[in-house]
Motif scaffolding. Structure first.
Motif, short mmCIF file in Angstrom:
data_model
loop_
_atom_site.label_atom_id
_atom_site.label_comp_id
_atom_site.label_asym_id
_atom_site.label_seq_id
_atom_site.Cartn_x
_atom_site.Cartn_y
_atom_site.Cartn_z
N GLY A 85 -5.25 -5.45 2.13
CA GLY A 85 -5.26 -4.10 1.53
C GLY A 85 -4.41 -3.20 2.39
O GLY A 85 -3.79 -3.64 3.36
N HIS A 86 -4.36 -1.92 2.05
CA HIS A 86 -3.60 -0.99 2.90
C HIS A 86 -4.37 0.30 3.14
O HIS A 86 -5.02 0.82 2.22
N TYR A 87 -4.29 0.78 4.40
CA TYR A 87 -4.96 2.04 4.75
C TYR A 87 -3.99 3.21 4.69
O TYR A 87 -4.40 4.36 4.84
N VAL A 89 -1.50 5.93 2.82
CA VAL A 89 -1.53 6.61 1.53
C VAL A 89 -0.19 7.30 1.27
O VAL A 89 0.61 7.48 2.19
N GLN A 90 0.00 7.69 0.03
CA GLN A 90 1.19 8.44 -0.36
C GLN A 90 1.08 9.88 0.15
O GLN A 90 -0.02 10.40 0.28
N PRO A 91 2.21 10.54 0.38
CA PRO A 91 2.15 11.97 0.72
C PRO A 91 1.39 12.72 -0.38
O PRO A 91 1.48 12.35 -1.56
N CYS A 124 -8.56 5.90 -4.52
CA CYS A 124 -8.41 4.63 -5.24
C CYS A 124 -7.36 3.74 -4.59
O CYS A 124 -7.53 2.53 -4.47
N ASP A 125 -6.24 4.36 -4.18
CA ASP A 125 -5.08 3.61 -3.67
C ASP A 125 -4.86 3.92 -2.19
O ASP A 125 -4.15 4.84 -1.85
N ASP A 126 -5.40 3.14 -1.25
CA ASP A 126 -6.19 1.97 -1.51
C ASP A 126 -7.44 1.99 -0.63
O ASP A 126 -8.14 1.02 -0.51
N GLU A 157 1.64 0.10 5.95
CA GLU A 157 3.01 0.37 5.48
C GLU A 157 3.26 -0.08 4.05
O GLU A 157 4.41 -0.25 3.65
N GLU A 158 2.19 -0.27 3.27
CA GLU A 158 2.41 -0.75 1.90
C GLU A 158 3.21 0.26 1.09
O GLU A 158 4.12 -0.10 0.35
N GLU A 159 2.89 1.53 1.27
CA GLU A 159 3.54 2.56 0.45
C GLU A 159 4.99 2.80 0.86
O GLU A 159 5.71 3.54 0.20
N VAL A 160 5.42 2.19 1.95
CA VAL A 160 6.82 2.34 2.37
C VAL A 160 7.55 1.00 2.42
O VAL A 160 8.61 0.89 3.04
N ILE A 432 -3.28 7.92 -9.16
CA ILE A 432 -2.78 7.46 -7.87
C ILE A 432 -1.34 7.95 -7.71
O ILE A 432 -0.61 8.05 -8.69
N HIS A 433 -0.97 8.31 -6.52
CA HIS A 433 0.33 8.90 -6.15
C HIS A 433 0.50 10.33 -6.68
O HIS A 433 1.51 10.96 -6.40
N SER A 434 -0.43 10.84 -7.47
CA SER A 434 -0.31 12.18 -8.07
C SER A 434 -1.30 13.13 -7.41
O SER A 434 -2.18 12.69 -6.67
MN MN Z 1 0.42 3.07 -3.97
#
Ligand code: MN
Ligand code: BES
Ligand code: MN
Length: 460
Positions: A85-87, A89-91, A124-126, A157-160, A432-434
């Protein structure tokens, strides 16, 4: 729905409180302003894994953000589950559109979530979904029902683009040995008619820079005498998709696996996807996409090309008469089996260079990418997932491909040789991302049950 949570009310409120601690840490991977929080979040998570019952945990430094690893080996001859999983998050931007601050989690009732939803960046993400795994594992230990070895690998680093995780996989191949990778970082269609994600799209993320005159010019003195880079960029971009919604880059569809219409129709019927509901949820009166395919198909089994951002010239307050020297665009393509992201990036680059007129100079660069993934339906992990959903939802889940991407997943197969099961519990409406990202409280608790059921079936 026949779901009965096996958690007590005390446990439920404790788990939510703990999740809130996780969500309060602003672990934004894209922005270096937040880098100290990446470390504190990794340490917090490592400590939670230890408290929940791991034999050992470790925070691995990388060239980017740290990777959190933890494991509990109960018996080397038992099956092993590797939880990813990833800790990060998106900006949270744009901040002004949030109804409550993104890093101050709060529960609010909504039409979709009458029992309440957790509002926070990462709900939710993630982070919310990662935390379901921590708590499912803790429950199994507490009830003395843990029947598998468990390894946790949670990256930052999932989101990047997960660039440092690839090296970690190569360097730690034997340490990461497992029988299945289990991930909750996708969604399902609804709690009443759940879907099980069996595929992810790939991604190729590109950037274009056009340069015209050597400086910004007065649009009166010079207007009409030379090519405006923004006009030229717009022409280039609008030429990339034809009137039927097909991407015109030569070779783009060459490797795409076409699915027979009869098979597609069965999927469509089973899915209960409703175009009107889809439009309503987005405030749209009409949809648009590749001719010959339904909305569900366009968002899952077909490749796409989209501009994610475009800039240049004057965008400040009021007006300024100027012909800009430069124009820029960020463009992403979603890919489907058997497209290869490096090949597509190359085709894109060559095509842009070949169609750009001599009136501008062009640079095309690649950001990152990843290949598509399909979960095979004939292995133990898939069967365990189907049975786990049956136990918690009272019905068989409908297999469905998701439109999003998790670029590291195909590398679990190519580097570690392990197949992935995607058991996600988010909804499309979770934003998510919003702004106002949220995660249903009920989804969170059903996730904790379903994961425990997965262990039950996979370990037997
Ligand atoms: Mn994401
Ligand atoms: N969890 C998402 C991927 C996802 C979302 C899959 C919804 C299926 C349904 C993941 O965190 C994500 O946002 N991935 C990025 C790719 C990444 C390289 C930035 C994406 O899909 O845009
Ligand atoms: Mn994610």
């Amino acid at each position: 729905m026949s779901t009965i949570s096996t958690l007590s009310e005390e446990e439920k409120s404790k788990y939510l409180e703990e999740l809130f601690e996780f969500l309060r840490l602003p672990s934004v991977s894209a922005d270096s302003k937040f880098s100290k929080y990446m470390n504190s979040t990794a340490n917090w998570l490592s400590n939670e894994l230890l408290k929940s019952g791991c034999d050992s945990t470790k925070v691995y430094e990388t060239n980017g953000h740290p990777i959190v690893y933890g494991e509990k080996i109960i018996n080397p001859s038992f099956p092993t589950i590797l939880v990813y999983g990833h800790y990060d998050v998106q900006p949270p931007d744009p901040l002004e559109l949030w109804n409550s601050p993104p890093f101050e989690p709060t529960i609010k009732k909504t039409d979709i979530h009458p029992e309440g939803a957790i509002f926070a960046r990462g709900a939710c993400d993630d982070k919310g979904q990662v935390f379901m795994h921590v708590k499912a594992f803790e429950q199994l230990i507490k009830k003395k029902k843990l029947n598998c070895n468990v390894k946790f690998m949670i990256e930052g680093e999932e989101e990047v683009g997960s660039e440092n995780l690839e090296k970690f996989l190569v360097d730690n191949k034997s340490k990461l040995g497992a029988d299945v990778i289990l991930i909750s970082d996708t969604g399902l269609s609804s709690l009443d008619n759940p879907t099980l994600t069996v595929g992810l799209r790939g991604l190729s993320y590109m950037e274009i820079k056009l340069t015209g005159p050597n400086r910004d010019l007065h649009s009166g003195t010079y207007g009409g005498t030379l090519a405006n880079p923004i006009n030229t960029l717009s022409e280039i971009i609008s030429s990339l998709i034809d009137g039927k919604g097909k991407i015109v880059i030569p070779g783009f569809y060459e490797d795409v696996v076409e699915i027979e219409k009869s098979k597609r129709d069965i999927i469509e019927q089973k899915s209960k996807f409703n175009d009107q509901k889809f439009k309503d949820s987005l405030g749209l009166s009409e949809v648009k996409g590749e001719e010959g395919y339904s909305t569900l198909e366009r968002k899952s089994i077909r490749p796409t090309l989209d501009v994610n951002g475009i800039w240049g010239g004057y965008i400040g307050e009021g007006s300024k008469t100027v012909i800009p020297s430069e124009a820029h665009a960020k463009i992403s393509m979603r890919l489907v089996p058997n497209q290869n992201w490096e090949k597509i990036s190359e085709l894109f680059k060559n095509h842009i260079l070949s169609i750009a007129p001599d009136t501008v100079s062009v640079e095309v660069s690649t950001h990152h990418g990843g290949n598509p993934y399909v979960t095979p339906e004939n292995f133990k992990g898939y069967e365990a997932a189907i049975n786990a959903y049956k136990d918690s939802f009272g019905k068989e889940p409908i297999p469905q491909k998701d439109g999003g991407s998790i670029p590291i997943v195909p590398m679990f197969e190519s580097i570690l040789g392990i197949k992935t099961v995607l058991m996600g519990f988010g909804l499309d409406s979770d934003a998510i991302h919003s702004p106002n990202e949220n995660f249903g409280v009920k989804n969170f608790f059903i996730g904790i049950e379903t994961i425990q059921n997965f262990y039950k079936h996979f370990g037997n």
